[in-house]
Write a protein that holds these residues in place. Structure first.
Motif, PDB file in Angstrom:
ATOM      1  N   SER A   1       6.641  16.810 -18.962  1.00  0.00           N
ATOM      2  CA  SER A   1       5.726  16.657 -17.829  1.00  0.00           C
ATOM      3  C   SER A   1       5.437  15.199 -17.497  1.00  0.00           C
ATOM      4  CB  SER A   1       4.400  17.366 -18.131  1.00  0.00           C
ATOM      5  OG  SER A   1       3.711  16.720 -19.189  1.00  0.00           O
ATOM      6  N   GLN A   2       5.948  14.268 -18.300  1.00  0.00           N
ATOM      7  CA  GLN A   2       5.679  12.853 -18.052  1.00  0.00           C
ATOM      8  C   GLN A   2       6.239  12.427 -16.693  1.00  0.00           C
ATOM      9  OE1 GLN A   2       5.817  10.160 -21.810  1.00  0.00           O
ATOM     10  NE2 GLN A   2       7.460  11.649 -22.077  1.00  0.00           N
ATOM     11  N   SER A   3       5.469  11.600 -15.995  1.00  0.00           N
ATOM     12  CA  SER A   3       5.920  11.098 -14.694  1.00  0.00           C
ATOM     13  C   SER A   3       6.849   9.909 -14.895  1.00  0.00           C
ATOM     14  CB  SER A   3       4.722  10.687 -13.840  1.00  0.00           C
ATOM     15  OG  SER A   3       3.951   9.688 -14.492  1.00  0.00           O
ATOM     16  N   LEU A   4       7.874   9.826 -14.042  1.00  0.00           N
ATOM     17  CA  LEU A   4       8.880   8.770 -14.147  1.00  0.00           C
ATOM     18  C   LEU A   4       9.032   8.079 -12.800  1.00  0.00           C
ATOM     19  CD1 LEU A   4      11.368   7.266 -15.382  1.00  0.00           C
ATOM     20  CD2 LEU A   4      12.739   9.238 -14.659  1.00  0.00           C
ATOM     21  N   LEU A   5       8.885   6.759 -12.779  1.00  0.00           N
ATOM     22  CA  LEU A   5       9.113   5.964 -11.575  1.00  0.00           C
ATOM     23  C   LEU A   5      10.379   5.143 -11.758  1.00  0.00           C
ATOM     24  CD1 LEU A   5       8.282   4.731  -8.821  1.00  0.00           C
ATOM     25  CD2 LEU A   5       7.037   2.978 -10.112  1.00  0.00           C
ATOM     26  N   VAL A   6      11.301   5.267 -10.799  1.00  0.00           N
ATOM     27  CA  VAL A   6      12.500   4.430 -10.766  1.00  0.00           C
ATOM     28  C   VAL A   6      12.333   3.469  -9.596  1.00  0.00           C
ATOM     29  CG1 VAL A   6      15.007   4.375 -10.663  1.00  0.00           C
ATOM     30  CG2 VAL A   6      13.850   6.373 -11.633  1.00  0.00           C
ATOM     31  N   ALA A   7      12.339   2.171  -9.876  1.00  0.00           N
ATOM     32  CA  ALA A   7      12.012   1.182  -8.846  1.00  0.00           C
ATOM     33  C   ALA A   7      13.142   0.181  -8.643  1.00  0.00           C
ATOM     34  CB  ALA A   7      10.731   0.434  -9.227  1.00  0.00           C
ATOM     35  N   CYS A   8      13.315  -0.237  -7.381  1.00  0.00           N
ATOM     36  CA  CYS A   8      14.204  -1.347  -7.049  1.00  0.00           C
ATOM     37  C   CYS A   8      13.549  -2.156  -5.940  1.00  0.00           C
ATOM     38  CB  CYS A   8      15.595  -0.859  -6.639  1.00  0.00           C
ATOM     39  SG  CYS A   8      15.655   0.012  -5.057  1.00  0.00           S
ATOM     40  N   ASP A   9      14.202  -3.216  -5.486  1.00  0.00           N
ATOM     41  CA  ASP A   9      13.530  -4.129  -4.559  1.00  0.00           C
ATOM     42  C   ASP A   9      13.149  -3.468  -3.241  1.00  0.00           C
ATOM     43  OD1 ASP A   9      16.202  -3.890  -3.886  1.00  0.00           O
ATOM     44  OD2 ASP A   9      16.358  -5.919  -3.075  1.00  0.00           O
ATOM     45  N   THR A  10      13.977  -2.548  -2.748  1.00  0.00           N
ATOM     46  CA  THR A  10      13.678  -1.891  -1.473  1.00  0.00           C
ATOM     47  C   THR A  10      13.122  -0.485  -1.639  1.00  0.00           C
ATOM     48  OG1 THR A  10      15.891  -0.933  -1.249  1.00  0.00           O
ATOM     49  CG2 THR A  10      15.565  -3.170  -0.393  1.00  0.00           C
ATOM     50  N   GLY A  11      13.303   0.099  -2.818  1.00  0.00           N
ATOM     51  CA  GLY A  11      12.915   1.488  -3.020  1.00  0.00           C
ATOM     52  C   GLY A  11      13.880   2.467  -2.381  1.00  0.00           C
ATOM     53  N   LYS A  12      14.994   1.954  -1.842  1.00  0.00           N
ATOM     54  CA  LYS A  12      15.947   2.807  -1.130  1.00  0.00           C
ATOM     55  C   LYS A  12      17.388   2.554  -1.559  1.00  0.00           C
ATOM     56  CE  LYS A  12      13.079   2.581   3.063  1.00  0.00           C
ATOM     57  NZ  LYS A  12      13.045   2.173   4.494  1.00  0.00           N
TER      58      LYS A  12
ATOM     59  N   THR B   1       0.826  -1.211   0.000  1.00  0.00           N
ATOM     60  CA  THR B   1       0.000   0.000   0.000  1.00  0.00           C
ATOM     61  C   THR B   1       0.861   1.262   0.000  1.00  0.00           C
ATOM     62  OG1 THR B   1      -0.090  -0.032   2.426  1.00  0.00           O
ATOM     63  CG2 THR B   1      -1.851  -1.173   1.243  1.00  0.00           C
ATOM     64  N   GLU B   2       2.173   1.078  -0.120  1.00  0.00           N
ATOM     65  CA  GLU B   2       3.064   2.229  -0.087  1.00  0.00           C
ATOM     66  C   GLU B   2       3.032   2.965  -1.422  1.00  0.00           C
ATOM     67  OE1 GLU B   2       6.958   1.218   1.084  1.00  0.00           O
ATOM     68  OE2 GLU B   2       6.347   0.236   2.946  1.00  0.00           O
ATOM     69  N   GLN B   3       2.997   4.267  -1.366  1.00  0.00           N
ATOM     70  CA  GLN B   3       3.034   5.076  -2.562  1.00  0.00           C
ATOM     71  C   GLN B   3       4.475   5.424  -2.894  1.00  0.00           C
ATOM     72  OE1 GLN B   3       0.261   5.936  -4.405  1.00  0.00           O
ATOM     73  NE2 GLN B   3      -0.793   4.529  -3.029  1.00  0.00           N
ATOM     74  N   ALA B   4       4.723   5.702  -4.157  1.00  0.00           N
ATOM     75  CA  ALA B   4       6.051   6.131  -4.570  1.00  0.00           C
ATOM     76  C   ALA B   4       6.351   7.506  -3.986  1.00  0.00           C
ATOM     77  CB  ALA B   4       6.130   6.165  -6.092  1.00  0.00           C
ATOM     78  N   THR B   5       7.630   7.808  -3.846  1.00  0.00           N
ATOM     79  CA  THR B   5       8.068   9.069  -3.243  1.00  0.00           C
ATOM     80  C   THR B   5       8.626   9.994  -4.315  1.00  0.00           C
ATOM     81  OG1 THR B   5       8.635   7.920  -1.188  1.00  0.00           O
ATOM     82  CG2 THR B   5       9.602  10.104  -1.535  1.00  0.00           C
ATOM     83  N   VAL B   6       8.112  11.204  -4.366  1.00  0.00           N
ATOM     84  CA  VAL B   6       8.607  12.166  -5.344  1.00  0.00           C
ATOM     85  C   VAL B   6       9.955  12.702  -4.882  1.00  0.00           C
ATOM     86  CG1 VAL B   6       7.459  14.150  -4.265  1.00  0.00           C
ATOM     87  CG2 VAL B   6       8.020  14.217  -6.708  1.00  0.00           C
TER      88      VAL B   6
ATOM     89  N   GLY C   1      10.455   4.115  -5.878  1.00  0.00           N
ATOM     90  CA  GLY C   1       9.558   3.214  -5.170  1.00  0.00           C
ATOM     91  C   GLY C   1      10.057   1.790  -5.246  1.00  0.00           C
ATOM     92  N   LYS C   2       9.311   0.888  -4.622  1.00  0.00           N
ATOM     93  CA  LYS C   2       9.667  -0.526  -4.630  1.00  0.00           C
ATOM     94  C   LYS C   2       9.209  -1.188  -5.925  1.00  0.00           C
ATOM     95  CE  LYS C   2       9.383  -1.157   0.396  1.00  0.00           C
ATOM     96  NZ  LYS C   2       8.764  -1.941   1.495  1.00  0.00           N
ATOM     97  N   SER C   3       9.953  -2.206  -6.335  1.00  0.00           N
ATOM     98  CA  SER C   3       9.595  -2.923  -7.562  1.00  0.00           C
ATOM     99  C   SER C   3       8.207  -3.539  -7.468  1.00  0.00           C
ATOM    100  CB  SER C   3      10.631  -4.020  -7.847  1.00  0.00           C
ATOM    101  OG  SER C   3      11.912  -3.468  -8.051  1.00  0.00           O
ATOM    102  N   GLU C   4       7.820  -3.965  -6.254  1.00  0.00           N
ATOM    103  CA  GLU C   4       6.509  -4.594  -6.095  1.00  0.00           C
ATOM    104  C   GLU C   4       5.371  -3.625  -6.400  1.00  0.00           C
ATOM    105  OE1 GLU C   4       5.864  -4.113  -1.287  1.00  0.00           O
ATOM    106  OE2 GLU C   4       7.100  -5.751  -2.024  1.00  0.00           O
ATOM    107  N   SER C   5       5.652  -2.320  -6.303  1.00  0.00           N
ATOM    108  CA  SER C   5       4.612  -1.337  -6.599  1.00  0.00           C
ATOM    109  C   SER C   5       4.251  -1.325  -8.082  1.00  0.00           C
ATOM    110  CB  SER C   5       5.056   0.061  -6.160  1.00  0.00           C
ATOM    111  OG  SER C   5       6.143   0.527  -6.950  1.00  0.00           O
ATOM    112  N   LEU C   6       5.125  -1.903  -8.914  1.00  0.00           N
ATOM    113  CA  LEU C   6       4.844  -1.944 -10.347  1.00  0.00           C
ATOM    114  C   LEU C   6       3.633  -2.818 -10.654  1.00  0.00           C
ATOM    115  CD1 LEU C   6       8.496  -2.316 -11.698  1.00  0.00           C
ATOM    116  CD2 LEU C   6       7.142  -0.230 -11.473  1.00  0.00           C
TER     117      LEU C   6
END
Length: 287
Positions: free
Chosen positions: A247-258, A168-173, A183-188
Motif C-alpha cells: 500500500s506504500q505510495s510511490l512517486l517517480v519524478a523527472c524534470d518535466t514529469g512527462k 503548486t502542481e500535484q503528482a498524477t496517479v 511528477g516533476k522533480s521540483e515537487s520533491l
C-alpha cells in the motif's frame, strides 16, 4: 526528409490499417513519399509488414476498441520543400495525415558525396537553450519580439524565473494503480507532497538511501539512454519495498514529469502490476 516521416510513420500506418481494417485491402500497402526511396528498399519494407502485424496482434490489445476509435484507415500525404502542401478534402474513406518537414538536402556535406538530410528540428535540446513549449506559449510575445542574439540570455532568465516559482502542481496517479504517481522533480521540495517511496530520475545516485532511489540520468535523449542502463536498479528497488507493504505510495519524478518518469513508471507497471492495477510479483521476462 527524416526517416520518421519517410519510413517509420508509413510502416506504422500500414500495420494499423492492415490490423484494424482487414476488409479494406486497398489501405494495407505501405504509403511512401514519391521519388525518395529506391524500389529495393520499398520492397524490403513491404515484405516485413505481415511480421509487424503479427507482432502487433500478439500484444493482446483490444483491436475492436481501437478500430471503433479510429473509425477508418489512415492515408498519408507529405508537405516538404520538394512536395507542396496537398489539398485537404473531406475524405469519407480515410483519415488524412499530412507529414510536414522543413528539412533540406545539402549536397556534399558531412563527408558524404551524396550529401545529407538535416533533421526535422525535433532535437530541441540541441537548439532551444532549455526552452519548453509551456514557457514559449506563456512568454511568446516577448520571445517573438526579441532579437536572435538576445534570445539565449532571455531564455535563461525565463528558465530561472520558472525554477524560482513555487510549484503548486500535484503528482498524477497512474491508473489503474492507486499508489503509483509521476511528477516533476521540483515537487520533491514541496513539503505538502509526501510519499513513502521516491524514485528521482535525475538525482545523484550516491545520495540514494532507504526509501529513495536516485538514478542519475541526464535529460532529453541522453537521459533516455541513461535510463535504459539503470532500470535494473528500479527492478530491484520495487520488490524490496512494496513486497513488505504493497500500500506504500510511490512517486517517480523527472524534470518535466512527462519524460523519464513516464518511462520508468511504465516499466514498473509492466513488471510488477497486473491489468487491474494490483501488485503482482509473478515471474516475468527480464528487462
Amino acid at each position: 526528409m527524416p526517416d520518421a516521416l519517410s519510413k517509420t510513420v508509413p510502416i506504422w500506418s500500414a500495420v494499423m490499417n492492415k490490423s484494424l481494417f482487414p476488409e479494406k485491402p486497398a489501405s494495407h500497402h505501405v504509403q511512401f513519399p514519391p521519388r525518395l526511396l529506391g524500389a529495393s528498399e520499398k520492397s524490403q519494407i513491404q515484405s516485413r509488414i505481415d511480421g509487424f502485424v503479427a507482432a502487433f496482434k500478439g500484444l493482446g490489445l483490444d483491436l475492436e476498441a481501437l478500430k471503433r476509435r479510429m473509425g477508418k484507415p489512415v492515408r498519408l500525404e507529405w508537405a516538404t520543400r520538394e512536395y507542396p502542401l496537398p489539398e485537404c478534402t473531406n475524405d469519407m474513406e480515410y483519415h488524412l495525415i499530412v507529414l510536414c518537414s522543413a528539412s533540406k538536402r545539402v549536397r556534399g556535406a558531412e563527408m558524404s558525396e551524396g550529401g545529407y538530410i538535416q533533421g526535422a528540428g525535433d532535437d530541441s535540446e540541441g537548439w532551444a537553450y532549455g526552452l519548453t513549449p509551456d514557457i514559449f506559449w506563456k512568454e511568446k510575445d516577448i520571445l517573438l519580439s526579441t532579437g536572435e542574439e538576445s534570445l539565449p540570455g532571455l531564455i535563461e532568465g525565463l528558465l530561472q524565473k520558472q525554477r524560482q516559482a513555487v510549484s503548486t502542481e500535484q503528482a498524477t496517479v497512474i491508473s489503474p494503480t492507486k499508489n503509483v504517481f509521476i511528477g516533476k522533480s521540483e515537487s520533491l521540495n514541496d513539503p505538502a507532497i509526501s510519499f513513502d517511496l521516491i524514485i528521482d530520475c535525475h538525482g545523484d545516485p550516491d545520495s540514494s538511501q532507504g526509501t529513495r532511489l536516485n538514478l542519475g540520468c541526464g535529460t532529453g535523449k541522453l537521459g533516455s539512454r541513461n535510463l535504459r542502463k539503470v532500470l535494473d536498479r528500479v527492478e530491484e528497488f520495487i520488490p524490496n519495498h512494496l513486497n513488505k507493504d504493497s500500500s506504500q505510495s510511490l512517486l517517480v519524478a523527472c524534470d518535466t514529469g512527462k519524460d523519464l518518469s513516464v518511462g520508468t513508471a511504465l516499466m514498473i507497471l509492466c513488471s510488477f502490476f497486473n491489468d487491474d492495477g494490483k501488485l503482482s510479483f509473478t515471474s516475468k521476462s527480464p528487462i
